[in-house]
Design an enzyme around this catalytic site. Structure first.
Site, PDB file in Angstrom:
ATOM      1  N   LYS A  77      42.766  27.382  39.633  1.00 29.33           N
ATOM      2  CA  LYS A  77      42.404  28.736  39.187  1.00 29.33           C
ATOM      3  C   LYS A  77      43.648  29.546  38.785  1.00 29.33           C
ATOM      4  O   LYS A  77      43.677  30.225  37.757  1.00 29.33           O
ATOM      5  CB  LYS A  77      41.657  29.430  40.335  1.00 29.33           C
ATOM      6  CG  LYS A  77      41.277  30.854  40.086  1.00 29.33           C
ATOM      7  CD  LYS A  77      40.106  30.991  39.152  1.00 29.33           C
ATOM      8  CE  LYS A  77      39.901  32.437  38.770  1.00 29.33           C
ATOM      9  NZ  LYS A  77      38.888  32.632  37.767  1.00 29.33           N
ATOM     10  N   CYS A 121      42.043  39.971  37.094  1.00 30.64           N
ATOM     11  CA  CYS A 121      42.338  38.535  37.215  1.00 30.64           C
ATOM     12  C   CYS A 121      43.685  38.183  36.579  1.00 30.64           C
ATOM     13  O   CYS A 121      44.657  37.926  37.277  1.00 30.64           O
ATOM     14  CB  CYS A 121      41.227  37.720  36.563  1.00 30.64           C
ATOM     15  SG  CYS A 121      39.644  37.891  37.392  1.00 30.64           S
TER      16      CYS A 121
HETATM   17  N1  LIG Z   1      35.208  39.811  37.754  1.00 24.25           N
HETATM   18  C1  LIG Z   1      35.589  38.657  37.226  1.00 24.25           C
HETATM   19  O1  LIG Z   1      35.501  38.456  36.010  1.00 24.25           O
HETATM   20  C2  LIG Z   1      36.099  37.525  38.091  1.00 24.25           C
HETATM   21  C3  LIG Z   1      36.170  36.235  37.532  1.00 24.25           C
HETATM   22  C4  LIG Z   1      36.612  35.192  38.303  1.00 24.25           C
HETATM   23  C5  LIG Z   1      37.021  35.428  39.610  1.00 24.25           C
HETATM   24  N2  LIG Z   1      36.948  36.680  40.159  1.00 24.25           N
HETATM   25  C6  LIG Z   1      37.363  36.864  41.551  1.00 24.25           C
HETATM   26  O2  LIG Z   1      36.234  37.235  42.306  1.00 24.25           O
HETATM   27  C7  LIG Z   1      36.621  38.042  43.406  1.00 24.25           C
HETATM   28  C8  LIG Z   1      35.697  39.227  43.516  1.00 24.25           C
HETATM   29  O3  LIG Z   1      35.735  39.935  42.308  1.00 24.25           O
HETATM   30  P1  LIG Z   1      34.582  40.932  41.836  1.00 24.25           P
HETATM   31  O4  LIG Z   1      34.811  41.123  40.375  1.00 24.25           O
HETATM   32  O5  LIG Z   1      33.245  40.489  42.287  1.00 24.25           O
HETATM   33  O6  LIG Z   1      35.005  42.252  42.643  1.00 24.25           O
HETATM   34  P2  LIG Z   1      34.228  43.642  42.719  1.00 24.25           P
HETATM   35  O7  LIG Z   1      35.244  44.664  42.969  1.00 24.25           O
HETATM   36  O8  LIG Z   1      33.288  43.797  41.570  1.00 24.25           O
HETATM   37  O9  LIG Z   1      33.307  43.503  44.016  1.00 24.25           O
HETATM   38  C9  LIG Z   1      33.769  43.251  45.290  1.00 24.25           C
HETATM   39  C10 LIG Z   1      32.708  43.667  46.309  1.00 24.25           C
HETATM   40  O10 LIG Z   1      33.159  43.245  47.591  1.00 24.25           O
HETATM   41  C11 LIG Z   1      32.896  44.273  48.516  1.00 24.25           C
HETATM   42  N3  LIG Z   1      33.774  44.087  49.650  1.00 24.25           N
HETATM   43  C12 LIG Z   1      35.098  44.368  49.747  1.00 24.25           C
HETATM   44  N4  LIG Z   1      35.544  44.001  50.964  1.00 24.25           N
HETATM   45  C13 LIG Z   1      34.485  43.485  51.646  1.00 24.25           C
HETATM   46  C14 LIG Z   1      34.326  42.944  52.936  1.00 24.25           C
HETATM   47  N5  LIG Z   1      35.349  42.851  53.799  1.00 24.25           N
HETATM   48  N6  LIG Z   1      33.096  42.518  53.321  1.00 24.25           N
HETATM   49  C15 LIG Z   1      32.045  42.615  52.467  1.00 24.25           C
HETATM   50  N7  LIG Z   1      32.136  43.129  51.227  1.00 24.25           N
HETATM   51  C16 LIG Z   1      33.354  43.536  50.813  1.00 24.25           C
HETATM   52  C17 LIG Z   1      33.120  45.550  47.732  1.00 24.25           C
HETATM   53  O11 LIG Z   1      32.468  46.659  48.354  1.00 24.25           O
HETATM   54  C18 LIG Z   1      32.500  45.187  46.375  1.00 24.25           C
HETATM   55  O12 LIG Z   1      31.130  45.487  46.323  1.00 24.25           O
HETATM   56  C19 LIG Z   1      38.097  38.383  43.187  1.00 24.25           C
HETATM   57  O13 LIG Z   1      38.897  37.558  43.983  1.00 24.25           O
HETATM   58  C20 LIG Z   1      38.340  38.027  41.741  1.00 24.25           C
HETATM   59  O14 LIG Z   1      39.646  37.628  41.529  1.00 24.25           O
HETATM   60  C21 LIG Z   1      36.478  37.731  39.412  1.00 24.25           C
END
Ligand SMILES: NC(=O)c1ccc[n+]([C@@H]2O[C@H](COP(=O)([O-])OP(=O)(O)OC[C@H]3O[C@@H](n4cnc5c(N)ncnc54)[C@H](O)[C@@H]3O)[C@@H](O)[C@H]2O)c1
Length: 458
Positions: A229, A283
């Protein structure tokens, strides 16, 4: 029962009957699509989030997510069929589930070091509620070695259980593009999986084989899966940096970088990305820092990765320079001019502004005392009050009315569908367009008595 500790045949039977409960920790842009894909496959899913408003909205069938086709419908169907619920209670979710997927944000701090505390805190809490037989899968992007050296250690210490014997643990990165998450998870790519031991890899692979149409790639370790990744993300960052470097040189040697890249990419070995105002989102600008940090720990300089970051971070200031050049061409100065910025989102049609280059463009323009107005069709003024300290105009016509310079920073469809005559009619002629996304690349007449169009690398 214990999905991880039963025999392989028994585990396969459980999967075939979909008699597993999956907890998804983090109900954001990525967590919700994961819920839906597992629900569609027939599993029971428990979503967990720390934000009470998010949990409430999800349970009411109104998940706070836009631009991800299928999510709202999938969550509503899961709620209706009583296969899905969202909760604030991590304890309940851990207790009632066989598989625990972690998909919470992993960012960098103000010194650009990986901010892993939220993951570590979560792992400690999970450890306190753990019982034998569960499988834990990290999907949040983390620096290489995190699962093996940090997560495993913490979980074993807090739960007094042993990874590979009492519980399974591994890494399976989320490889999706905002705006088509469900499709990507389910249809488009094989799932990468790597456990901290062979049994963990096997059990994670068996699970994801039931949802990923393109199957699973089993890696030899969780660290190898983490590296997939990170390396891929950095490839994109460095590739964009190269395109940006080419763009700056093209401006000096009098060629159009877009024409050159298109022609170069007609060879199968050339995949040069697009230049622009920089790189945003949570990201691509973040993952290089994960690698730089780990390389530093081993006394290696991740020189190319660092340089790529440096180039991409310089691009917003290059946009400011292009703005000065373009304004000069229409005999205007930045000081006191009305500059309209189009786009806060880091990418077209994606409502996400984290690390958006627009912030640095604003910073750069402010030094010249320009009158800056920002527009983005995806945002309302009230959503940005705490985020920006310049005027935000919801009405595009008003935003560009009497403008001396229009800087296109995000290629939203909303902007791409506009005819240039719309700008000509509203702007303070003669005016300038800085087209960092090349949306007016098809216009051959770059300068006339109304305006001048200046791009990046052309
Ligand atoms: N958005 C993208 O395009 C994408 C693509 C690939 C990978 N990722 C990876 O996915 C992961 C999450 O990204 P996302 O876009 O979903 O983030 P986001 O900010 O949209 O959502 C994260 C959620 O997690 C919740 N949260 C935070 N801490 C928490 C905890 N301790 N317990 C429970 N809930 C908790 C927040 O309230 C929020 O609702 C990241 O590591 C990111 O690098 C994201």
């Amino acid at each position: 029962m214990g999905y991880f500790i039963i025999s392989k045949d028994e585990a396969i039977k459980l999967l075939e009957n979909r008699s597993l409960t999956i907890a998804v920790i983090g109900q954001g842009k990525m967590g919700l699509p994961i819920d839906v894909v597992f629900l569609e496959a027939g599993y029971r899913v428990i979503g967990v989030d720390v934000n009470p408003e998010t949990v409430q909205k999800i349970n009411e069938g109104n998940p706070p997510i836009i631009g991800e086709p299928g999510v709202i419908e999938g969550i509503r169907k899961g709620l209706k069929e009583k296969k899905f619920e969202c909760t604030l209670s991590l304890e309940k979710a851990v207790d009632e589930s066989d598989v625990i997927i972690i998909i919470i944000p992993t960012l960098i701090d103000k010194y650009r070091n990986p901010e892993l505390q939220p993951v570590i805190k979560l792992i400690n809490s999970i450890g306190a509620y753990m019982k034998p037989g569960k499988l834990i899968v990290i999907e949040s992007t983390v620096p290489p070695l995190t699962t093996e050296q940090i997560v495993k250690k913490q979980l074993e210490q807090i739960s007094s259980l042993k990874a590979g014997k009492d519980f399974g643990l591994g890494f399976a990165p989320e490889r999706t593009y905002s705006g088509r998450a469900i499709e990507d998870i389910r249809d488009n790519y094989p799932k990468i999986v790597g456990g901290v031991d062979p049994r963990s890899t096997e059990r994670i692979a068996l699970l994801y084989e039931t949802i990923a149409k393109k199957g699973v790639i089993q890696m030899s370790s969780s660290t190898a899966a983490e590296a997939v990744k990170i390396f891929k993300g950095i490839y994109r960052d460095v590739n964009i940096a190269l395109a940006n470097e080419f763009a700056k040189i093209s401006e000096k040697i009098g060629v159009n970088v877009h024409e050159v890249i298109k022609a170069a990419n007609s060879e199968p070995f050339s995949h040069i990305h697009r230049p622009g105002a920089g790189v945003g989102g949570h990201c691509i600008p973040v993952y290089p820092q994960f690698l730089i940090n780990i390389a530093d720990q081993f006394g290696i300089s991740a020189a190319l990765t660092k340089k790529g970051r440096e180039i991409n971070l310089s691009m917003p200031y290059h946009v400011v320079n292009r703005t000065i050049i373009a304004l000069n061409k229409v005999n205007k100065n930045l000081k006191g001019s009305k500059i309209t910025l189009l786009g806060l989102a880091y990418r077209g049609n994606v409502k996400e502004y984290r690390y958006s280059p627009t912030f640095d463009v604003i910073k750069g323009l402010k030094e010249y005392e320009a009158k800056i107005v920002l527009h983005d069709p995806l945002y309302k003024e009230e959503e940005l009050r705490e985020i920006i300290d310049i005027k935000f105009e919801e009405d595009l016509k008003k935003a560009i009315h009497n403008s001396d310079c229009i800087v296109i920073l995000t290629d939203h469809s909303h902007y791409k569908e506009l005819d240039i005559s719309f700008f000509d009619e509203q702007a303070n002629n003669p005016y300038a367009i800085i087209d960092t996304r090349h949306i007016f690349g098809h216009i051959n007449e770059r300068e006339n008595d109304k305006r001048v169009i200046v791009g990046i690398g052309e």
